[in-house]
Design a protein around this motif. Structure first.
Motif, PDB file in Angstrom:
ATOM      1  N   SER A   1      -6.304   2.441   8.984  1.00  0.00           N
ATOM      2  CA  SER A   1      -7.734   2.952   9.414  1.00  0.00           C
ATOM      3  C   SER A   1      -8.619   2.676   8.306  1.00  0.00           C
ATOM      4  N   SER A   2      -8.378   2.342   7.167  1.00  0.00           N
ATOM      5  CA  SER A   2      -9.310   1.935   6.166  1.00  0.00           C
ATOM      6  C   SER A   2     -10.036   0.767   6.532  1.00  0.00           C
ATOM      7  N   ASP A   3     -11.170   0.755   5.897  1.00  0.00           N
ATOM      8  CA  ASP A   3     -12.341  -0.369   6.070  1.00  0.00           C
ATOM      9  C   ASP A   3     -11.568  -1.554   5.537  1.00  0.00           C
ATOM     10  N   GLU A   4     -10.630  -1.516   4.353  1.00  0.00           N
ATOM     11  CA  GLU A   4      -9.906  -2.760   4.033  1.00  0.00           C
ATOM     12  C   GLU A   4      -8.947  -2.906   4.960  1.00  0.00           C
TER      13      GLU A   4
ATOM     14  N   LYS B   1       0.829  -1.173   0.180  1.00  0.00           N
ATOM     15  CA  LYS B   1      -0.220   0.017  -0.046  1.00  0.00           C
ATOM     16  C   LYS B   1       0.864   1.162  -0.066  1.00  0.00           C
TER      17      LYS B   1
ATOM     18  N   LYS C   1       1.102   4.063  -2.965  1.00  0.00           N
ATOM     19  CA  LYS C   1       0.645   5.474  -2.656  1.00  0.00           C
ATOM     20  C   LYS C   1       1.833   6.511  -2.983  1.00  0.00           C
TER      21      LYS C   1
ATOM     22  N   ARG D   1      -8.775  -2.489   8.239  1.00  0.00           N
ATOM     23  CA  ARG D   1      -9.184  -3.003   9.409  1.00  0.00           C
ATOM     24  C   ARG D   1      -9.817  -4.399   9.219  1.00  0.00           C
TER      25      ARG D   1
ATOM     26  N   ALA E   1      -3.517   5.980   7.733  1.00  0.00           N
ATOM     27  CA  ALA E   1      -4.456   5.922   6.579  1.00  0.00           C
ATOM     28  C   ALA E   1      -4.798   4.541   6.198  1.00  0.00           C
TER      29      ALA E   1
END
Length: 324
Positions: free
Chosen positions: A278-281, A55, A59, A283, A275
């Protein structure tokens, strides 16, 4: 004495040349970044590191290469980062073992986590679970401790190895309850769980990660989780604190760099890692491995390191645990 003067153009050229290295190599990251993992490939630390590395690469537009440097309960890989150039191109995803506990377990350490490492970002905390074989009458930790106190010969609690967080949690439990439990060390979470399923031991203290499938299927009974709040993936298991037992024991993952890593690099990594997890993915991904997302500034990681250092020092010294 005759003075000599440099032409203005030459002086400017020399000044620019001298200033070049001091001004850095341009925007970070300008080349691949190495993320050291001080544990073997395939484990939960490694899997989480590879997810974050991918990730970050997506980014920030540079490759983040995961480098497994194993040995000495995480000390070897973490030491490699402590001794690396503080330029932002070597970081580690390490854990609370080498970052806090090991300095009290080993007579000598190759690095000082307080002085030699820069805290970057807390990733997650993994609670421990104290689980029992379903044949054991007790269905909660408070009752289990009472029964073990009354009949200690028939209640043995396993742990994944001396000095592991599972072992330390049992020592903390004994201090909190005043009940000295009979314990059995194994060589890892999986062998200990196998012993529990087979009835060799009556209960087990270990990070929840390896036990999630058997707890979900009812093959094991969750007596308590040792986090401050219930684990979202298994919300029916109460915490030890809910049962009147004052203990909190977690293993946590964190990103660190060598001391002196540029603050702008630290801040950028902290923002991006926060970030990601903390994203839904993020977590959902971490919850698969028992992780509870816990984010904040680098100072929050330093505070946690200091707090856990005091806690586990007291437990380790009281129990007289040494690994060398």
């Amino acid at each position: 004495m005759q003075r000599r003067y440099f032409p203005i153009a030459l002086a400017a050229t020399l000044a620019a040349g001298l200033a070049g290295p001091a001004m850095g190599q341009g925007a970070w990251p300008a080349r691949p970044v190495r993320m050291v993992v001080p544990f073997p490939a395939g484990g939960s630390t490694d899997v989480v590191a590879r997810y974050i590395a991918q990730k970050l690469g997506d980014k920030l537009g540079q490759t983040f290469v995961v480098d497994n440097r194993t040995g000495a309960a995480g000390n070897i890989g973490t030491d490699a980062v402590a001794k690396a150039a503080p330029d932002g191109y070597t970081i580690a995803l390490s854990t609370s073992g080498p970052l806090v506990n090991n300095k009290y377990l080993y007579k000598s350490m190759p690095f000082d986590s307080e002085k030699d490492l820069a805290p970057i970002a807390l990733v997650c905390e993994i609670p421990l679970v104290i689980a029992s074989n379903p044949r054991v009458p007790a269905k909660d930790l408070k009752t289990f401790v009472q029964q073990a106190k009354a009949d200690p010969r028939h209640y043995t609690v396993g742990q994944p190895g001396n000095g592991t967080i599972g072992h330390l949690a049992l020592e903390q439990l004994s201090m909190a309850t005043g009940v000295r439990l009979t314990t059995a060390p194994y060589r890892g979470d999986v062998p200990a769980m196998t012993g529990l399923l087979g009835g060799e031991i009556q209960a087990l203290s270990a990070p929840i990660t390896a036990l999630i499938p058997n707890l979900s299927d009812g093959k094991l009974t969750g007596l308590a989780v040792t986090s401050a709040q219930r684990f979202p993936g298994l919300p029916s298991i109460p915490t030890a604190k809910e049962q009147g037992i004052d203990m909190v024991a977690t293993v946590w993952f964190a990103v660190v760099g060598p001391a002196g890593t540029p603050q702008d690099v630290v801040n950028k990594l902290n923002t991006e890692i926060n970030a990601i997890v903390s994203s839904d993915e993020g977590r959902a991904k971490l919850q698969q491995y028992g992780g509870i997302v816990n984010v904040g500034p680098p100072s929050a990681l330093r505070t946690l390191m200091d707090k856990d250092s005091q806690k586990w020092k007291a437990v380790i010294e009281a129990a007289g645990i040494k690994l060398d």
